[in-house]
Design a protein around this motif. Structure first.
Motif, short mmCIF file in Angstrom:
data_model
loop_
_atom_site.label_atom_id
_atom_site.label_comp_id
_atom_site.label_asym_id
_atom_site.label_seq_id
_atom_site.Cartn_x
_atom_site.Cartn_y
_atom_site.Cartn_z
N VAL A 93 0.83 -1.21 0.00
CA VAL A 93 0.00 0.00 0.00
C VAL A 93 0.87 1.27 0.00
O VAL A 93 0.52 2.26 0.60
CB VAL A 93 -0.98 0.01 1.21
N GLY A 94 1.97 1.26 -0.68
CA GLY A 94 2.90 2.41 -0.73
C GLY A 94 4.26 1.98 -0.20
O GLY A 94 4.44 0.80 0.07
N ILE A 95 5.35 2.80 -0.08
CA ILE A 95 5.23 4.25 0.05
C ILE A 95 6.17 4.97 -0.94
O ILE A 95 5.72 5.79 -1.72
CB ILE A 95 5.54 4.66 1.50
N LYS A 96 7.49 4.67 -0.92
CA LYS A 96 8.43 5.47 -1.74
C LYS A 96 9.69 4.68 -2.07
O LYS A 96 10.23 3.96 -1.22
CB LYS A 96 8.82 6.75 -0.97
N THR A 97 10.17 4.89 -3.30
CA THR A 97 11.45 4.31 -3.72
C THR A 97 12.54 5.37 -3.71
O THR A 97 12.26 6.57 -3.64
CB THR A 97 11.35 3.76 -5.15
N GLY A 98 13.78 4.92 -3.81
CA GLY A 98 14.89 5.84 -3.93
C GLY A 98 16.08 5.16 -4.57
O GLY A 98 16.30 3.97 -4.38
N PHE A 99 16.84 5.93 -5.34
CA PHE A 99 18.06 5.39 -5.93
C PHE A 99 18.98 6.52 -6.38
O PHE A 99 18.54 7.48 -7.01
CB PHE A 99 17.76 4.51 -7.15
N GLY A 101 22.57 3.64 -3.70
CA GLY A 101 22.10 2.31 -4.05
C GLY A 101 20.57 2.25 -4.06
O GLY A 101 19.89 3.28 -4.07
N LYS A 102 20.04 1.04 -4.03
CA LYS A 102 18.59 0.85 -4.10
C LYS A 102 17.98 0.98 -2.71
O LYS A 102 18.35 0.25 -1.80
CB LYS A 102 18.27 -0.53 -4.66
N CYS A 103 17.06 1.93 -2.57
CA CYS A 103 16.41 2.19 -1.28
C CYS A 103 14.89 2.03 -1.45
O CYS A 103 14.36 2.19 -2.54
CB CYS A 103 16.73 3.60 -0.80
N ARG A 155 20.91 7.03 -11.87
CA ARG A 155 20.02 8.17 -12.08
C ARG A 155 19.43 8.47 -10.73
O ARG A 155 19.20 7.58 -9.95
CB ARG A 155 19.15 7.72 -13.19
N ILE A 156 19.02 9.35 -10.17
CA ILE A 156 18.33 9.49 -8.91
C ILE A 156 16.86 9.24 -9.19
O ILE A 156 16.26 9.83 -10.06
CB ILE A 156 18.52 10.86 -8.23
N GLU A 157 16.29 8.39 -8.40
CA GLU A 157 14.92 7.95 -8.63
C GLU A 157 14.02 8.46 -7.53
O GLU A 157 14.36 8.47 -6.39
CB GLU A 157 14.93 6.44 -8.68
#
Length: 301
Positions: free
Chosen positions: A223-229, A234-236, A299-301
């Motif tokens: 149900v969410g919430i947020k990705t990061g890279f 690295g992969k968050c 790339r920053i995601e």
């Protein structure tokens, strides 16, 4: 000569199959490699598993959760934001807004959270505080008020190199931020969206933006919430899942491998654990959860 060549080929094929059949089970039993993580049952307010939760790590676009919180609490969501050249001059990922576009602040929040648009995050900062620098000061003040004791933010999007070096947080701080953010129903609605359409009020142009969070489509309880890279971070991932009246929150920083599969496995193990044992759960092999290890099998995601 032909028969000899076929025999060599057959031997080579057999050796290859043998190697694969013996290596696959070993690889499947390896624990996932993640620099820092925490899984918490929100209903029982207990931690299921954790590792190095106070370690300072670059959070990449998980930073945008704080940017979104400040915007959602501003009381200005219905205001029209004029997109500045500074906001558009950021690195991808971005929505592709053009200088002079007129976008609702609420739509910018959606773009920054759903599509992780860096131009949206910078536009939010400039509109609310007049400059990125002033907004960053507001970010760090708000972070401390929420209870983020170790974090330092240098920009609203999650950049972590060059002039923005020093953008750091921890799994425990990001957990505190997310637990705070999910008390806002609108935040929860936004983080569940798989796509959005944003309209420029000046030209009538539409922007179709899609989520980077593959867990929403892959895992039925997400149900969410947020990705990061970023290359440095690295992969968050910060993810939330609900199953059979259980509500789990996961923070994952610098995952080396398939973060979606890792997240699914971590959630499933947490959901399978008796609620009464979440604070210190031991697997059948004696591996203790709630410490600094993951149970084997995973790339920053």
């Amino acid at each position: 000569m032909k028969r000899f060549g076929l025999s060599l080929a057959a031997l080579f094929f057999a050796a290859l199959v043998s190697q694969l059949s013996f290596s696959s089970p070993a690889e499947a039993s390896r624990p996932p490699v993640i620099d820092s993580y925490i899984v918490k049952d929100l209903g029982y307010s207990r931690v299921f598993m954790q590792k190095d939760t106070s370690r300072l790590i670059r959070p990449a676009s998980l930073t945008k959760i704080l940017t979104a919180v400040i915007a959602l609490e501003s009381g200005k969501l219905d205001q029209v934001v004029v997109i500045s050249p500074e906001a558009t001059g950021v690195e991808p990922t971005k929505a592709g807004f053009r200088p002079g576009d007129r976008i609702l602040l609420l739509d910018l929040v959606k773009a920054s959270m759903v599509n992780s648009s860096n131009d949206a995050a910078f536009a939010i900062a400039i509109h609310l505080s007049g400059s990125v620098e002033k907004f960053v000061r507001a970010m760090n003040y708000r972070a401390r008020a929420i209870g983020m004791k170790s974090s330092t933010f240098t920009n609203p999007a999650g950049f972590d190199t060059g002039r923005y070096t020093g953008n750091y947080s921890t799994a425990e701080d990001l957990l505190a931020l997310t637990e705070y953010a999910i008390h806002n129903p609108l935040f929860n609605e936004i983080t569940m969206l798989e796509s959005i359409v944003v309209r420029d009020k000046r030209s009538g142009r539409y922007y179709l933006l899609r989520t980077h969070n593959k867990l929403l489509a892959r895992y039925p309880y997400a149900v969410g919430i947020k990705t990061g890279f970023t290359r440095s971070a690295g992969k968050c991932l910060i993810a939330r899942a609900r199953k059979e009246n259980r509500d789990m929150l996961l923070v994952m920083l610098n995952a080396k491998g398939d973060r979606w599969t890792m997240a699914e496995e971590m959630f499933e193990k947490a959901f399978a654990a008796p609620a009464s044992s979440l604070s210190r759960y031991a697997d059948a092999d004696g591996t203790v959860q709630g410490g600094s290890e993951w149970m084997h099998g995973g790339r920053i995601e």
